[in-house]
Design a protein around this motif. Structure first.
Motif, mmCIF file in Angstrom:
data_model
loop_
_atom_site.group_PDB
_atom_site.id
_atom_site.type_symbol
_atom_site.label_atom_id
_atom_site.label_comp_id
_atom_site.label_asym_id
_atom_site.label_seq_id
_atom_site.Cartn_x
_atom_site.Cartn_y
_atom_site.Cartn_z
ATOM 1 N N LEU A 4 0.867 -1.177 -0.086
ATOM 2 C CA LEU A 4 0.048 -0.132 -0.167
ATOM 3 C C LEU A 4 0.874 1.171 -0.194
ATOM 4 N N SER A 5 2.190 0.905 -0.395
ATOM 5 C CA SER A 5 2.880 1.955 -0.192
ATOM 6 C C SER A 5 2.911 3.049 -1.229
ATOM 7 N N ILE A 6 3.004 4.375 -1.073
ATOM 8 C CA ILE A 6 3.025 5.353 -2.148
ATOM 9 C C ILE A 6 4.103 5.744 -2.748
ATOM 10 N N HIS A 7 5.199 4.956 -2.505
ATOM 11 C CA HIS A 7 6.669 5.157 -3.020
ATOM 12 C C HIS A 7 6.526 4.098 -4.142
ATOM 13 N N THR A 8 5.714 3.091 -4.326
ATOM 14 C CA THR A 8 5.664 2.259 -5.657
ATOM 15 C C THR A 8 4.567 2.405 -6.371
ATOM 16 N N THR B 78 2.725 1.483 -11.670
ATOM 17 C CA THR B 78 2.358 0.890 -12.707
ATOM 18 C C THR B 78 0.570 1.377 -12.916
ATOM 19 N N ARG B 79 -0.068 0.879 -13.853
ATOM 20 C CA ARG B 79 -1.100 1.571 -13.801
ATOM 21 C C ARG B 79 -2.208 1.050 -13.071
ATOM 22 N N SER B 80 -2.097 -0.189 -12.698
ATOM 23 C CA SER B 80 -2.909 -0.675 -11.563
ATOM 24 C C SER B 80 -2.757 -0.196 -10.306
ATOM 25 N N ARG B 81 -1.614 -0.011 -9.892
ATOM 26 C CA ARG B 81 -1.356 0.766 -8.514
ATOM 27 C C ARG B 81 -1.600 1.876 -8.692
ATOM 28 N N GLU B 82 -1.600 2.866 -9.708
ATOM 29 C CA GLU B 82 -2.296 4.108 -9.641
ATOM 30 C C GLU B 82 -3.637 4.250 -9.685
ATOM 31 N N GLY B 83 -4.110 3.146 -10.322
ATOM 32 C CA GLY B 83 -5.713 3.314 -10.057
ATOM 33 C C GLY B 83 -6.037 2.937 -8.783
ATOM 34 N N TRP B 84 -5.530 2.019 -8.086
ATOM 35 C CA TRP B 84 -5.861 1.684 -6.587
ATOM 36 C C TRP B 84 -5.516 3.058 -5.800
#
Length: 268
Positions: free
Chosen positions: A131-135, A138-144
């Motif tokens: 759940l880190s905002i340092h990673t 990717t499109r998926s993580r940005e969407g979350w």
């Protein structure tokens, strides 16, 4: 002496899309939440757009900003913070529509958004294992990430309004509660608490803090405010945000340039 260079951005790679968490981050975040409160009230009440029309207007603007944000492959201050401002307004309007448009009690809104936020966090963790905002690379993580941000603004609005409803505090006094809780969160983080958890707790708490500041400036004096209205505080907050964003764009002091290590198919 060696010089560190930024890795080239090629197709299938993306740099972290969230800024470094510095004092500038929190200053702009609080300003954005204040804008979310005062500017939404200005469009809705002063200009007479109504809650639903205002929500639709800012919803369209938010979608457009997200399209631009997702098309970039690195953190760009003006795009990122424009999106945050619009998410702030839209998150405020989600709660206000439930409360004022559909008479949903604030305790129900607070409960529903709390459960929704926990669900989003759980799904994000299951999918990404972080759940880190340092990673956010990717499109998926940005969407979350952006889904989480939207829910936190709606939850922060509901919790803040519910607290004021329960306590009957004036806007000036109500600033002290989220401010104190943020201070405790900071102390807990400095004492070794989980950094990711501390970040998201503070992220939620800055919403009622900024909203209470906005209310304090805009509400009439008999209501416990300074009587400045909603337009001038909104313009002042936006000007302050612009000034800090220009500074960050010029200095890059909040830029993180860690390239994504894998998942290239997610951004191709």
């Amino acid at each position: 002496m060696t010089t560190q260079t930024t890795p080239p951005i090629t197709r299938g790679t993306m740099l972290n899309k969230v800024p470094e968490i510095t004092v500038y981050f929190w200053v702009i975040k609080i300003l954005c939440t204040s804008v979310g409160e005062s500017f939404a009230d200005y469009i809705n009440e002063t200009l007479g757009f109504g809650l639903l029309n205002t929500a639709v207007l800012f919803g369209v603007a938010l979608v457009a900003a997200l399209v631009v944000q997702f098309r970039t492959r690195r953190y760009t201050p003006w795009i990122y913070w424009l999106t945050v401002v619009l998410v702030s307004v839209e998150g405020t309007l989600l709660t206000d529509n439930l409360t004022d448009g559909h008479n949903v009690p604030l305790w129900i809104s607070s409960t529903v958004f709390s459960v929704l936020l926990a669900t989003v966090f759980a799904a994000w963790w299951v999918r990404e294992r972080t759940l880190s905002i340092h990673t956010v690379n990717t499109r998926s993580r940005e969407g979350w990430y952006w889904l989480t941000v939207l829910v936190t603004f709606a939850l922060g609005t509901a919790l803040g309004d519910w607290t004021v409803e329960l306590t009957g505090w004036t806007p000036g006094v109500s600033i002290l509660l989220p401010l104190g809780l943020i201070a405790l969160t900071f102390i807990a983080w400095r004492s070794g608490a989980n950094a990711v958890a501390a970040f998201w707790v503070a992220f939620v708490l800055t919403r009622p803090l900024g909203a209470n500041i906005g209310d304090y400036l805009s509400l009439d004096k008999p209501e416990g405010g300074l009587g400045l209205g909603t337009l001038w505080p909104s313009l002042g907050f936006l000007a302050a945000i612009l000034a800090v964003v220009v500074y960050l764009s010029a200095t890059s002091v909040d830029r993180t340039e860690a390239p994504m290590p894998s998942d290239t198919d997610a951004v191709a």
